[in-house]
Design a protein around this motif. Structure first.
Motif, mmCIF file in Angstrom:
data_model
loop_
_atom_site.group_PDB
_atom_site.id
_atom_site.type_symbol
_atom_site.label_atom_id
_atom_site.label_comp_id
_atom_site.label_asym_id
_atom_site.label_seq_id
_atom_site.Cartn_x
_atom_site.Cartn_y
_atom_site.Cartn_z
ATOM 1 N N GLY A 210 17.013 2.361 -1.481
ATOM 2 C CA GLY A 210 16.385 1.634 -2.595
ATOM 3 C C GLY A 210 17.434 0.893 -3.421
ATOM 4 N N ALA A 211 18.551 1.549 -3.681
ATOM 5 C CA ALA A 211 19.620 0.911 -4.465
ATOM 6 C C ALA A 211 20.182 -0.301 -3.716
ATOM 7 N N ALA B 162 19.392 -1.161 -9.829
ATOM 8 C CA ALA B 162 20.524 -1.734 -9.082
ATOM 9 C C ALA B 162 20.504 -3.256 -9.105
ATOM 10 N N PHE B 163 19.327 -3.840 -9.229
ATOM 11 C CA PHE B 163 19.218 -5.305 -9.334
ATOM 12 C C PHE B 163 20.017 -5.784 -10.550
ATOM 13 N N HIS B 164 19.987 -4.992 -11.618
ATOM 14 C CA HIS B 164 20.645 -5.393 -12.872
ATOM 15 C C HIS B 164 22.037 -4.807 -13.007
ATOM 16 N N SER B 165 22.147 -3.492 -12.768
ATOM 17 C CA SER B 165 23.438 -2.833 -12.969
ATOM 18 C C SER B 165 23.602 -1.691 -11.970
ATOM 19 N N PRO B 166 24.449 -1.871 -10.956
ATOM 20 C CA PRO B 166 24.693 -0.771 -10.019
ATOM 21 C C PRO B 166 25.187 0.498 -10.712
ATOM 22 N N LEU B 167 25.856 0.362 -11.875
ATOM 23 C CA LEU B 167 26.330 1.560 -12.562
ATOM 24 C C LEU B 167 25.165 2.304 -13.228
ATOM 25 N N ALA B 168 24.197 1.559 -13.749
ATOM 26 C CA ALA B 168 23.001 2.201 -14.320
ATOM 27 C C ALA B 168 22.259 2.943 -13.209
ATOM 28 N N ASP B 169 22.172 2.308 -12.048
ATOM 29 C CA ASP B 169 21.529 2.965 -10.902
ATOM 30 C C ASP B 169 22.274 4.241 -10.539
ATOM 31 N N PHE B 170 23.594 4.149 -10.493
ATOM 32 C CA PHE B 170 24.419 5.310 -10.145
ATOM 33 C C PHE B 170 24.172 6.455 -11.133
ATOM 34 N N ALA B 171 24.124 6.118 -12.427
ATOM 35 C CA ALA B 171 23.941 7.147 -13.465
ATOM 36 C C ALA B 171 22.623 7.885 -13.245
ATOM 37 N N PRO C 115 0.795 -1.238 0.000
ATOM 38 C CA PRO C 115 0.000 0.000 0.000
ATOM 39 C C PRO C 115 0.829 1.291 0.000
ATOM 40 N N PHE C 116 2.140 1.183 0.121
ATOM 41 C CA PHE C 116 2.984 2.385 0.026
ATOM 42 C C PHE C 116 2.915 2.971 -1.392
ATOM 43 N N PHE C 117 2.622 2.112 -2.348
ATOM 44 C CA PHE C 117 2.725 2.530 -3.752
ATOM 45 C C PHE C 117 1.375 2.837 -4.376
ATOM 46 N N ASP C 118 1.399 3.779 -5.350
ATOM 47 C CA ASP C 118 0.218 4.107 -6.136
ATOM 48 C C ASP C 118 0.346 3.434 -7.502
ATOM 49 N N ALA C 119 -0.715 3.604 -8.295
ATOM 50 C CA ALA C 119 -0.719 2.991 -9.635
ATOM 51 C C ALA C 119 0.488 3.457 -10.459
ATOM 52 N N VAL C 120 0.868 4.722 -10.299
ATOM 53 C CA VAL C 120 1.968 5.257 -11.102
ATOM 54 C C VAL C 120 3.293 4.532 -10.792
ATOM 55 N N HIS C 121 3.483 4.158 -9.529
ATOM 56 C CA HIS C 121 4.715 3.443 -9.151
ATOM 57 C C HIS C 121 4.684 1.998 -9.657
ATOM 58 N N ARG C 122 3.493 1.387 -9.581
ATOM 59 C CA ARG C 122 3.369 -0.010 -10.051
ATOM 60 C C ARG C 122 3.673 -0.072 -11.541
ATOM 61 N N GLU C 123 3.084 0.845 -12.261
ATOM 62 C CA GLU C 123 3.273 0.862 -13.720
ATOM 63 C C GLU C 123 4.749 1.113 -14.046
ATOM 64 N N LEU C 124 5.358 2.048 -13.315
ATOM 65 C CA LEU C 124 6.769 2.397 -13.533
ATOM 66 C C LEU C 124 7.673 1.190 -13.259
ATOM 67 N N GLY C 125 7.450 0.537 -12.110
ATOM 68 C CA GLY C 125 8.278 -0.606 -11.714
ATOM 69 C C GLY C 125 8.153 -1.762 -12.698
ATOM 70 N N VAL D 87 12.844 5.523 -5.528
ATOM 71 C CA VAL D 87 13.167 4.249 -4.869
ATOM 72 C C VAL D 87 12.906 3.076 -5.820
ATOM 73 N N VAL D 88 11.760 3.096 -6.483
ATOM 74 C CA VAL D 88 11.411 1.994 -7.396
ATOM 75 C C VAL D 88 12.421 1.920 -8.548
ATOM 76 N N LEU D 89 12.762 3.085 -9.097
ATOM 77 C CA LEU D 89 13.727 3.112 -10.201
ATOM 78 C C LEU D 89 15.080 2.576 -9.752
ATOM 79 N N ARG D 90 15.556 3.062 -8.605
ATOM 80 C CA ARG D 90 16.896 2.677 -8.161
ATOM 81 C C ARG D 90 16.953 1.204 -7.774
ATOM 82 N N GLU D 91 15.900 0.742 -7.111
ATOM 83 C CA GLU D 91 15.873 -0.672 -6.706
ATOM 84 C C GLU D 91 15.935 -1.570 -7.951
ATOM 85 N N THR D 92 15.150 -1.224 -8.962
ATOM 86 C CA THR D 92 15.066 -2.067 -10.156
ATOM 87 C C THR D 92 16.357 -1.987 -10.971
#
Ligand code: COS
Length: 393
Positions: A255-256, A87-96, A11-21, A80-85
């Motif tokens: 999140g990262a 960082a799961f794949h590429s910590p450098l992409a998260d950093f950028a 419930p922390f997230f709204d539809a916009v975060h779900r769609e984004l994630g 948070v959603v962007l960084r978590e997702t």
């Protein structure tokens, strides 16, 4: 490997975060960037993330969408959603992505309309690379001890001094730089400035090589002349501006860390199901099950504190109450980065020799996570913030 998305139903997230994630979890595994040269890779990630619209969550939309942001406000849960997702794949992409937000965050919070119009659209599109220059060799945790000075003269400011450990140093197009405008006033004598990378007297050529590659440099300012219009926010208000920026981005560091911990857990589960020893799978040993159980609980504990901090800030903004979330962000950053380090270490141990083999995912995660416990306020700084808040509650 696809990143988990089940938490998006919380419930922390709204539809916009779900769609984004969900959208990012589909997109990111299909991107392949050669990360052998961290500077080039970071530039490539910024272009790619900008081109596909992900950097639009690093700035607000502005009047009639003119600033380029995807949402009306800088949204902590989206970050948070962007960084978590990522960082799961590429910590450098998260950093950028993170640096586009951190480097421009003070402009979003305190920039004049002209400053916002000059910098934020380029940050959102990936055309301008951003950086945040706060730390100095002798002023990391102790921000008030900085010695870089900004002296007012007719028509502008003169900057002298040096900044240490500056992410995106050498590749940024501009640096939000904090300097002393009153040398004897400690944290009450700091102001912020926007320094374009091509300003005469700024030298960013001293690169720093770290254990988990990411672009880092020392900045040297020698009689750097800045126009009046470079001053960002109020005179002597720089410390609070830096702290307000960090309140947002510390929760996103959490999140990262969470993304890296989730990846380590996923790698450990996959390995435990495949690896055979003593006539059964590694996963069939109770010791393995206990370890995986501990890892999963550490991940979820970090997740809940992270989402709480982000939700609380967004909710305060939505209600116009601008609640300070320093305490919640500190708890999230401390817990998520420390838990992630433990989870990654446990995942590495479960991999045995493979865990230390250069090129294995857990080996790189083991190096990637380490700096998150230091930058944007070390664990000890977060402990102090939490401790003081507890004493004053
Ligand atoms: N938002 C708004 N205002 C804040 C704030 C925040 N998050 N944090 C502090 N302030 C204000 C305080 O209210 C106080 O205001 P007044 O002068 O009006 O009383 C002022 O700033 C000074 O606050 P405080 O006394 O708590 O500051 P300290 O010097 O004790 O510093 C720590 C506190 C150590 C927590 C702070 O310096 C810090 O976070 N250091 C780490 C810096 C960091 O993250 N470095 C990494 C750089 S980015 S890689």
């Amino acid at each position: 490997m696809k990143s988990p998305t089940g938490h998006l139903t919380l419930p922390f997230f709204d539809a916009v975060h779900r769609e984004l994630g969900l959208r990012l979890a589909e997109w990111i595994p299909r991107q392949h960037v050669d990360e052998s040269d961290d500077r080039q890779a970071c530039r490539t990630w910024v272009s790619l993330l900008g081109e596909h619209g992900w950097l639009r969550y690093c700035v607000p939309a502005g009047p009639d969408g003119a600033l380029g942001g995807a949402l009306a406000r800088l949204d902590s849960r989206a970050l948070v959603v962007l960084r978590e997702t990522l960082a799961f794949h590429s910590p450098l992409a998260d950093f950028a992505l993170a640096m586009q937000g951190l480097g421009s965050g003070a402009i979003t919070l305190a920039g004049t309309p002209a400053q916002q119009a000059a910098y934020l659209p380029g940050v959102a599109s990936g055309e301008k690379i951003a950086a945040f220059a706060l730390s100095e060799a002798d002023a990391g945790s102790d921000v008030g001890a900085m010695t870089t000075s900004a002296v007012q003269q007719a028509g502008g400011w003169t900057l002298n001094g040096s900044k240490a450990w500056i992410s995106n140093g050498g590749i940024a197009d501009f640096y939000v730089t904090f300097a002393k405008t009153d040398p004897v006033a400690g944290t009450r004598g700091i102001s912020a400035f926007i320094v374009d990378a091509d300003t005469a007297g700024l030298d960013s050529s001293e690169h720093i090589v770290v254990m988990s590659p990411h672009p880092l440099a020392t900045l040297k300012f020698a009689h750097c002349q800045l126009p009046e219009s470079a001053q960002l926010g109020t005179l002597h208000g720089g410390f609070k501006l830096a702290m307000q920026t960090l309140d947002i981005f510390r929760a996103s560091v959490a999140g990262a860390a969470l993304g890296m911990a989730r990846r380590a857990l996923a790698e450990a589960v996959q390995h435990a199901k495949q690896r055979k020893l003593f006539g059964q799978r590694l996963a069939d040993f109770q010791l393995t099950q206990a370890r995986l159980g501990e890892m999963a609980a550490l991940v979820d504990a970090a997740a809940l504190l992270t989402y709480r901090a982000a939700w609380l800030r967004d909710e305060g903004e939505r209600l116009g109450s601008a609640t300070r979330t320093t305490l919640e962000s500190a708890m999230a950053k401390m817990t998520a980065t420390e838990n992630a380090q433990r989870v990654i270490d446990m995942a590495l141990q479960l991999h045995g020799g493979l865990g230390v083999k250069v090129g294995s995912k857990v080996e790189s995660l083991y190096r990637d996570i380490r700096s998150l416990r230091i930058y944007e306020g070390a664990t000890e700084v977060q402990q102090l913030i939490i401790g003081k808040a507890v004493l004053h509650s």
